[in-house]
Scaffold this active site. Structure first.
Site, PDB file in Angstrom:
ATOM      1  N   CYS A 129       0.513   2.563  -4.755  1.00  0.00           N
ATOM      2  CA  CYS A 129      -0.060   3.811  -5.439  1.00  0.00           C
ATOM      3  C   CYS A 129       0.597   4.919  -5.103  1.00  0.00           C
ATOM      4  O   CYS A 129       1.255   5.077  -3.930  1.00  0.00           O
ATOM      5  CB  CYS A 129      -1.617   3.841  -4.747  1.00  0.00           C
ATOM      6  SG  CYS A 129      -2.593   2.516  -5.142  1.00  0.00           S
ATOM      7  N   HIS A 168       0.813  -1.248  -0.021  1.00  0.00           N
ATOM      8  CA  HIS A 168      -0.032  -0.009   0.005  1.00  0.00           C
ATOM      9  C   HIS A 168       0.876   1.131   0.094  1.00  0.00           C
ATOM     10  O   HIS A 168       1.883   1.311   0.626  1.00  0.00           O
ATOM     11  CB  HIS A 168      -0.993   0.069   1.284  1.00  0.00           C
ATOM     12  CG  HIS A 168      -2.127  -1.013   1.238  1.00  0.00           C
ATOM     13  ND1 HIS A 168      -2.671  -1.200   0.076  1.00  0.00           N
ATOM     14  CD2 HIS A 168      -2.339  -2.062   2.113  1.00  0.00           C
ATOM     15  CE1 HIS A 168      -3.624  -2.054   0.373  1.00  0.00           C
ATOM     16  NE2 HIS A 168      -3.283  -2.803   1.477  1.00  0.00           N
TER      17      HIS A 168
END
Length: 321
Positions: free
Chosen positions: A166, A110
């Site tokens: 991301c 993440h």
């Protein structure tokens, strides 16, 4: 292959004691010690970490005992991707760095953004990665990753970073971002500005943070607009004579996707990086960036991987690790 001698750029300038100075960097020949750190969370990301480990061993000569995996399925708590473990292993990765060493950092997990507090981000946000215990221990910001894995490296030492997360475009805070044409996307401030940048770069290399801020103050006062100020500040404080390269899965404003390969989850960026080099092991940096983007585009992904560096580089030289 990368040239072995020091590479000078920008105008010569008068330094202390009337000595002529010029910004420089040095490519690594990747003939010294090799170490790798691969961190993955969740099923697909764990697959990415294991795939990168196998690829580094088979294609670039990394030895298994010099590769450490941090995955949340490990039976050893010291190998879980917690904030403390990730930071400690980042320090292990670059310990005793010497010219021509080659270090490899891979993160699949993440990623996100947080408000920029020191003015080195054009969009006003720092990039972060999230350890498995981030809710209790906090995230890891790009400035800290740069301080640990880039700042200590001597000229001629290589670190290659792959971020499959991301908002990862500038996750290692390397100030020179390259287009698919092999050109720096923004003006090369460090090569074009005057003594202020030179003084800041040399102060940074010496570890004189006070000197950096004194030198940069004048640059910020003369720059117009927050984006230009951020570019000036980033180039002055994050340029390095070491050989630091980052391929990230997307722009800072984008997210990175997952995919399925042979019924196994994997990060799209991690898969594309490995696949591109398996198809053609001898590619220039520009060719590799194009190859990765082509694989993702042909797979229907809209994310645009980014190539960034700690110094102005010739993207026509061959990628090695």
């Amino acid at each position: 292959m990368p040239p072995a001698q020091q590479q000078y750029y920008g105008p010569p300038m008068q330094g202390p004691n009337q000595q002529t100075q010029q910004p420089f960097f040095q490519y690594s020949q990747c003939t010294g010690k090799k170490r790798a750190l691969c961190s993955g969370q969740l099923n697909g990301c764990i697959n990415d970490a294991n795939n990168l480990k196998a690829f580094l061993m088979s294609h670039f000569g990394y030895r298994e005992e010099n590769i450490r995996l941090l995955t949340d399925d490990s039976r050893d708590p010291s190998r879980w991707p917690t904030r403390r473990n990730i930071l400690e292993h980042m320090q292990w990765l670059v310990r005793d760095a010497q010219p021509n060493d080659s270090f490899f950092f891979h993160y699949s997990g993440h990623g996100g953004q947080t408000k920029d507090l020191n003015g080195d981000e054009a969009d006003g946000y720092d990039e972060v990665i999230y350890p498995v215990d981030h809710q209790a221990a906090g995230h890891i910001v790009d400035d800290l990753m740069h301080d640990i894995m880039v700042r200590p490296l001597p000229p001629g030492c290589r670190i290659t970073a792959i971020f499959d997360s991301c908002h990862s475009g500038s996750a290692l805070d390397l100030p020179y971002v390259y287009s698919t044409e092999g050109k720096i996307k923004e003006p090369n401030i460090a090569a074009e500005a005057g003594m202020g940048v030179m003084s800041a770069v040399t102060s940074y290399a010496r570890g004189d943070i006070g000197g950096v801020f004194r030198s940069v103050t004048g640059l910020i006062k003369t720059a117009s607009g927050s984006s230009q100020k951020a570019e000036q500040y980033a180039r002055a404080t994050k340029t390095s004579p070491a050989d630091c390269i980052s391929f990230s899965g997307c722009k800072d404003s984008q997210t990175s996707a997952d995919t399925q390969v042979a019924n196994r989850a994997t990060g799209a960026m991690s898969f594309a990086f490995v696949q591109a080099l398996k198809r053609n092991p001898r590619q220039s940096y520009q060719q590799l960036l194009l190859s990765i983007r082509d694989i993702l585009r042909n797979g229907g992904y809209g994310q645009k991987p980014q190539l960034s560096c700690s110094h102005p580089m010739d993207t026509n030289i061959m990628f090695i690790a």
